[in-house]
Design an enzyme around this catalytic site. Structure first.
Site, PDB file in Angstrom:
ATOM      1  N   GLU A   1       0.813  -1.227   0.000  1.00  0.00           N
ATOM      2  CA  GLU A   1       0.000   0.000   0.000  1.00  0.00           C
ATOM      3  C   GLU A   1       0.846   1.276   0.000  1.00  0.00           C
ATOM      4  O   GLU A   1       0.399   2.313  -0.466  1.00  0.00           O
ATOM      5  CB  GLU A   1      -0.952   0.014   1.205  1.00  0.00           C
ATOM      6  CG  GLU A   1      -2.122  -0.948   1.084  1.00  0.00           C
ATOM      7  CD  GLU A   1      -3.096  -0.583  -0.037  1.00  0.00           C
ATOM      8  OE1 GLU A   1      -3.203   0.613  -0.380  1.00  0.00           O
ATOM      9  OE2 GLU A   1      -3.741  -1.504  -0.564  1.00  0.00           O
TER      10      GLU A   1
ATOM     11  N   HIS B   1       3.736   1.746  -1.636  1.00  0.00           N
ATOM     12  CA  HIS B   1       4.054   2.007  -3.047  1.00  0.00           C
ATOM     13  C   HIS B   1       2.804   2.501  -3.792  1.00  0.00           C
ATOM     14  O   HIS B   1       2.886   3.416  -4.619  1.00  0.00           O
ATOM     15  CB  HIS B   1       4.543   0.722  -3.735  1.00  0.00           C
ATOM     16  CG  HIS B   1       5.791   0.135  -3.159  1.00  0.00           C
ATOM     17  ND1 HIS B   1       5.803  -1.050  -2.465  1.00  0.00           N
ATOM     18  CD2 HIS B   1       7.082   0.568  -3.177  1.00  0.00           C
ATOM     19  CE1 HIS B   1       7.040  -1.330  -2.096  1.00  0.00           C
ATOM     20  NE2 HIS B   1       7.835  -0.367  -2.501  1.00  0.00           N
TER      21      HIS B   1
ATOM     22  N   ARG C   1      10.306  -5.340   3.640  1.00  0.00           N
ATOM     23  CA  ARG C   1      11.087  -6.169   4.564  1.00  0.00           C
ATOM     24  C   ARG C   1      10.247  -6.696   5.726  1.00  0.00           C
ATOM     25  O   ARG C   1      10.700  -7.588   6.451  1.00  0.00           O
ATOM     26  CB  ARG C   1      12.306  -5.402   5.097  1.00  0.00           C
ATOM     27  CG  ARG C   1      13.372  -5.185   4.037  1.00  0.00           C
ATOM     28  CD  ARG C   1      14.685  -4.702   4.633  1.00  0.00           C
ATOM     29  NE  ARG C   1      15.768  -4.794   3.657  1.00  0.00           N
ATOM     30  CZ  ARG C   1      16.190  -3.801   2.888  1.00  0.00           C
ATOM     31  NH1 ARG C   1      15.617  -2.612   2.969  1.00  0.00           N
ATOM     32  NH2 ARG C   1      17.173  -3.983   2.028  1.00  0.00           N
TER      33      ARG C   1
ATOM     34  N   GLN D   1      23.077  -0.909  -4.471  1.00  0.00           N
ATOM     35  CA  GLN D   1      22.777  -0.283  -3.177  1.00  0.00           C
ATOM     36  C   GLN D   1      22.769  -1.293  -2.031  1.00  0.00           C
ATOM     37  O   GLN D   1      22.512  -0.937  -0.886  1.00  0.00           O
ATOM     38  CB  GLN D   1      21.464   0.494  -3.235  1.00  0.00           C
ATOM     39  CG  GLN D   1      20.218  -0.355  -3.339  1.00  0.00           C
ATOM     40  CD  GLN D   1      18.998   0.494  -3.624  1.00  0.00           C
ATOM     41  OE1 GLN D   1      18.854   1.044  -4.715  1.00  0.00           O
ATOM     42  NE2 GLN D   1      18.122   0.647  -2.651  1.00  0.00           N
TER      43      GLN D   1
ATOM     44  N   LEU E   1       4.557   0.312   6.635  1.00  0.00           N
ATOM     45  CA  LEU E   1       4.636  -0.741   5.616  1.00  0.00           C
ATOM     46  C   LEU E   1       6.033  -0.759   5.006  1.00  0.00           C
ATOM     47  O   LEU E   1       6.635   0.286   4.766  1.00  0.00           O
ATOM     48  CB  LEU E   1       3.607  -0.490   4.519  1.00  0.00           C
ATOM     49  CG  LEU E   1       2.149  -0.633   4.942  1.00  0.00           C
ATOM     50  CD1 LEU E   1       1.221  -0.265   3.794  1.00  0.00           C
ATOM     51  CD2 LEU E   1       1.871  -2.051   5.400  1.00  0.00           C
TER      52      LEU E   1
ATOM     53  N   ASP F   1      11.649   6.657   3.817  1.00  0.00           N
ATOM     54  CA  ASP F   1      13.100   6.618   3.622  1.00  0.00           C
ATOM     55  C   ASP F   1      13.597   8.058   3.597  1.00  0.00           C
ATOM     56  O   ASP F   1      13.983   8.585   2.548  1.00  0.00           O
ATOM     57  CB  ASP F   1      13.425   5.866   2.323  1.00  0.00           C
ATOM     58  CG  ASP F   1      12.949   4.427   2.410  1.00  0.00           C
ATOM     59  OD1 ASP F   1      13.576   3.644   3.125  1.00  0.00           O
ATOM     60  OD2 ASP F   1      11.917   4.090   1.794  1.00  0.00           O
TER      61      ASP F   1
HETATM   62  P1  AMP Z   1      11.381   0.472  -2.218  1.00  0.00           P
HETATM   63  O1  AMP Z   1      10.655  -0.461  -3.135  1.00  0.00           O
HETATM   64  O2  AMP Z   1      11.486  -0.025  -0.815  1.00  0.00           O
HETATM   65  O3  AMP Z   1      12.679   0.982  -2.794  1.00  0.00           O
HETATM   66  O4  AMP Z   1      10.453   1.746  -2.105  1.00  0.00           O
HETATM   67  C1  AMP Z   1      10.054   2.478  -3.245  1.00  0.00           C
HETATM   68  C2  AMP Z   1       9.471   3.782  -2.816  1.00  0.00           C
HETATM   69  O5  AMP Z   1       8.346   3.545  -1.957  1.00  0.00           O
HETATM   70  C3  AMP Z   1      10.457   4.646  -1.998  1.00  0.00           C
HETATM   71  O6  AMP Z   1      10.336   5.989  -2.394  1.00  0.00           O
HETATM   72  C4  AMP Z   1       9.999   4.425  -0.583  1.00  0.00           C
HETATM   73  O7  AMP Z   1      10.315   5.499   0.277  1.00  0.00           O
HETATM   74  C5  AMP Z   1       8.490   4.304  -0.775  1.00  0.00           C
HETATM   75  N1  AMP Z   1       7.868   3.611   0.358  1.00  0.00           N
HETATM   76  C6  AMP Z   1       8.285   2.440   0.941  1.00  0.00           C
HETATM   77  N2  AMP Z   1       7.503   2.147   2.000  1.00  0.00           N
HETATM   78  C7  AMP Z   1       6.576   3.154   2.098  1.00  0.00           C
HETATM   79  C8  AMP Z   1       5.500   3.421   2.983  1.00  0.00           C
HETATM   80  N3  AMP Z   1       5.201   2.617   3.988  1.00  0.00           N
HETATM   81  N4  AMP Z   1       4.768   4.540   2.766  1.00  0.00           N
HETATM   82  C9  AMP Z   1       5.072   5.383   1.739  1.00  0.00           C
HETATM   83  N5  AMP Z   1       6.073   5.174   0.866  1.00  0.00           N
HETATM   84  C10 AMP Z   1       6.824   4.086   1.033  1.00  0.00           C
END
Ligand code: AMP
Length: 273
Positions: free
Chosen positions: A32, A34, A184, A58, A181, A147
């Site tokens: 949710e 994303h 991980r 990374q 959310l 993040d």
């Molecule tokens: P990731 O797939 O973990 O690299 O995350 C992709 C994007 O989704 C990044 O900009 C994250 O900061 C954002 N994101 C991850 N978890 C959340 C969350 N719980 N709420 C809002 N955005 C998120």
């Protein structure tokens, strides 16, 4: 929805459009959080591009690159249902050659907090974000406040390298019990998931202190550390929005950040006050 895995095909395809482009980079295993980024991009742009790329540069040696959750089919469905126009899912070979140019994170801001336990992590993040932004050339790119350090560094890169894109921060999505959310979270056992709630509740504790006008950052950090015990804390930090240390919480200019280990999983969370 158009599926593209070749970077040059993506660039050619998007070159033809004069529409505004909203871009959401992800590493997949979509949830949710994303989806909220995609929805915001959908509302604010004519064309929405999402990338799913588990970026190897990374991850440090020994980190969870190999066991990072993969849900390709479910991710495609989510993108389709969320109104994504183009889904870009390159392979690592498509994105990187051997002797690569890379972006270096700033010496101070890139090597504190998460950069302390993961030195070099943000070099990989900035390099892949630069590549992706060059490929998509979006009007707006959407990043989660979850993040916070990543968002701060990307905003800095775009400003310092005079790049032509608006970085849009998006609020953190949480479970009803407060857990932020994260892809991980899939690593957590039932017991660990319960322990993980201490992370978001420590941030609520901090927020309650601030609402009672207790603004001393040392005192807040101390109370948060006690609340988080016995979790292994990587950091509890209170910074202004330029990521500088502060002695007193400044309303509308403060980020409180926590990283703690639950079992073998490092979890991040923060609040913006
Ligand atoms: P990731 O797939 O973990 O690299 O995350 C992709 C994007 O989704 C990044 O900009 C994250 O900061 C954002 N994101 C991850 N978890 C959340 C969350 N719980 N709420 C809002 N955005 C998120």
């Amino acid at each position: 929805m158009k599926l593209i895995s070749d970077p040059f095909e993506l660039k050619e395809y998007l070159k033809q459009t004069s529409q505004t482009i909203g871009f959401v980079p992800t590493m997949g295993a979509l949830h949710e959080g994303h989806i909220s980024l995609i929805k915001k991009a959908r509302a604010e742009n004519e064309l929405v591009v999402v990338s799913i790329f588990l970026n190897p540069t990374q991850f440090l040696k020994g980190e969870d690159l190999d066991k990072y959750p993969k849900k390709d089919d479910a991710d495609k469905k989510i993108c389709q249902m969320s109104g994504v126009d183009v889904l870009f899912f390159p392979s690592a070979e498509n994105m990187y050659g051997d002797d690569e140019v890379s972006i270096l994170a700033p010496n101070v801001r890139g090597f504190v907090l998460e950069g302390t336990s993961r030195p070099g992590h943000f070099n990989g993040v900035l390099t892949v974000v630069m590549k992706l932004l060059n490929l998509v050339n979006p009007t707006h790119a959407y990043f989660g406040k979850k993040d916070a350090q990543q968002l701060n560094l990307i905003t800095l890169m775009v400003k310092q390298l005079f790049m032509d894109v608006i970085i849009v921060p998006v609020d953190t999505k949480r479970e009803s019990d407060g857990l932020a959310l994260s892809s991980r979270n899939a690593y957590l056992s039932k017991e660990e998931r319960k322990e993980a709630l201490k992370i978001s509740s420590s941030l609520r504790l901090a927020s309650n202190m601030v609402s009672k006008n207790l603004l001393d950052t040392r005192e807040i950090k101390q109370q948060m550390r006690e609340h988080l015990s016995p979790l292994e804390i990587s950091y509890v930090e209170i910074l202004n929005r330029d990521f500088e240390a502060i002695e007193k919480v400044e309303l509308s200019n403060t980020v409180i950040l926590v990283e703690a280990k639950v079992g073998s999983t490092r979890l991040l969370d923060n609040i913006w006050l």
